[in-house]
Design an enzyme around this catalytic site. Structure first.
Site, PDB file in Angstrom:
ATOM      1  N   THR A  20       0.571  -1.246  -0.013  1.00  0.00           N
ATOM      2  CA  THR A  20       0.038   0.029  -0.064  1.00  0.00           C
ATOM      3  C   THR A  20       0.650   1.181  -0.087  1.00  0.00           C
ATOM      4  O   THR A  20       0.477   2.233  -0.794  1.00  0.00           O
ATOM      5  CB  THR A  20      -0.692  -0.081   1.214  1.00  0.00           C
ATOM      6  OG1 THR A  20      -1.781  -0.975   1.077  1.00  0.00           O
ATOM      7  CG2 THR A  20      -1.750   1.303   1.341  1.00  0.00           C
ATOM      8  N   SER A  31       1.542  -7.308  -1.200  1.00  0.00           N
ATOM      9  CA  SER A  31       2.116  -8.453  -0.477  1.00  0.00           C
ATOM     10  C   SER A  31       1.167  -9.757  -0.414  1.00  0.00           C
ATOM     11  O   SER A  31       1.723 -10.935  -0.326  1.00  0.00           O
ATOM     12  CB  SER A  31       2.495  -8.157   0.819  1.00  0.00           C
ATOM     13  OG  SER A  31       1.348  -8.084   1.603  1.00  0.00           O
TER      14      SER A  31
HETATM   15  N1  ASP Z   1      -2.920  -5.362   0.351  1.00  0.00           N
HETATM   16  C1  ASP Z   1      -1.619  -4.684   0.602  1.00  0.00           C
HETATM   17  C2  ASP Z   1      -0.686  -5.414   0.931  1.00  0.00           C
HETATM   18  O1  ASP Z   1      -0.107  -6.238   1.547  1.00  0.00           O
HETATM   19  C3  ASP Z   1      -2.169  -4.187   2.126  1.00  0.00           C
HETATM   20  C4  ASP Z   1      -1.159  -3.227   2.691  1.00  0.00           C
HETATM   21  O2  ASP Z   1       0.115  -2.962   2.189  1.00  0.00           O
HETATM   22  O3  ASP Z   1      -1.243  -2.453   3.610  1.00  0.00           O
HETATM   23  O4  ASP Z   1       0.364  -5.435  -0.150  1.00  0.00           O
END
Ligand code: ASP
Length: 347
Positions: free
Chosen positions: A13, A58
């Site tokens: 994110t 991720s």
């Molecule tokens: N879906 C995102 C990730 O894990 C969530 C985040 O980075 O907070 O890449």
């Protein structure tokens, strides 16, 4: 001498932007991220970066990505004072656990961070997290040695040991927590290190790199009503070498004969089954209740107070090193990088 820090940007994110068509967040490149944190220039550091060719959410993390991070750090280990890994929060605790086993005998900080809101948003937590992570990566003790010499997660107000961390909130800026180990530092007006929690073992020798991970592992989560057919089917999955059995409370589970027989048979077949509690806090005390005692008697190994994330990564690491099931069992019960506390009750 200016501190030299290498940033490894994997995505998450922190560097995401909104997709014009779907409005969903998608990973974006590192230069965009850095443009949004001009304050970094105020740190008088030499900062270089390596970025994944394609930054990822991720949730797409796999062992090849872990191996790329390990390579980026190992190849540059002598040229930098510390490393900051920018990573999505979803699998950050798994990556932190894996890196703590893949990079052993660390003498330099590997600080993983990310954010809940993208760096381009006005209320982002990414700017503060990135700057604090860089400061921790550059921090030195009075004797000139790095303050942190392990893999750690920096998020909002805390620095946690990586392999003790769990993502606890999809919303709160304090997204991570270590339920069985105190913080390594508390972040307020200053960065207050908790010296007694930091690993400072100096066993001599250089960085030990273990890039191989064996993915023939899985988890069985207990719940009342879990059927015999499902358990037997899972334990018969082809190629499976290690199982994390997520049990109730202090390591308890059903005492029905079919269940205990299934575990006994799997252990006899050479599968290493480790007992990890579903509770967020506390660990396995295998002999405390008869129900736990019966599970322990099948040959299931105590996971002590390990997190689920670290248990998965530790099995992958130990099998990745080519150890026999007997060796994996033995080594699982001992800490490798501070991931468990063994007590006389948790054995
Ligand atoms: N879906 C995102 C990730 O894990 C969530 C985040 O980075 O907070 O890449």
């Amino acid at each position: 001498m200016k501190p030299r820090i290498l940033i490894v940007y994997t995505g998450g994110t922190i560097g995401m932007i909104e997709d014009a068509a779907t409005k969903a967040l998608r990973p974006f490149d590192f230069s965009h991220l850095m443009e949004n944190v001009p304050k970094v220039k105020k740190l008088d550091y030499v900062i270089d970066n390596i970025q994944f060719q394609t930054p990822i959410d991720s949730s797409d993390m796999d062992i090849t990505h872990w191996q790329s991070i390990v390579r980026s750090i190992a190849d540059n280990y002598d040229n930098y004072d510390g490393f900051v890994v920018l990573h999505g929060t979803d699998t950050m605790a798994y990556t932190a656990s894996a890196l703590s086993f893949m990079l052993q005998n660390l003498r330099k900080p590997v600080i993983i961070t990310g954010s809940q809101l993208p760096i381009g948003e006005v209320r982002t937590d990414g700017e503060e997290n990135l700057i604090t992570a860089l400061q921790i990566a550059a921090s030195r003790d009075a004797d000139g040695k790095p303050t942190v010499r392990e893999v750690a997660i920096l998020f909002e107000n805390y620095l946690w040991r990586g392999n003790r961390s769990t993502k606890r909130s999809a919303d709160n800026f304090n997204a991570f927590r270590s339920n069985n180990y105190p913080e390594l530092a508390k972040i307020g007006l200053g960065i207050h290190f908790r010296r007694t929690s930091l690993t400072h073992t100096d066993k001599g020798g250089g960085l030990e790199i273990y890039p191989e991970m064996d993915t023939n592992v899985m988890a069985i989560d207990l719940f009342p009503g879990l059927s015999r057919c499902v358990v037997e089917h899972m334990l018969a999955a082809p190629g499976i070498k290690g199982v994390v059995l997520r049990t109730y409370g202090a390591g308890n589970g059903p005492s029905e004969k079919w269940f205990l027989d299934a575990l006994t048979q799997a252990v006899a077949n050479g599968i290493v089954i480790v007992n990890v509690t579903q509770c967020v806090n506390g660990g396995v005390y295998p002999r405390r209740y008869l129900t736990g005692d019966k599970i322990a008697s099948t040959g299931v190994v105590s996971g002590h107070d390990i997190t689920f994330e670290a248990a998965i990564a530790k099995l992958m690491h130990l099998f990745g090193r080519g150890f026999t099931p007997a060796e994996v069992r033995k080594r699982f019960s001992r800490p490798i990088s501070g991931e468990i506390t063994v007590t006389k009750h948790s054995k």
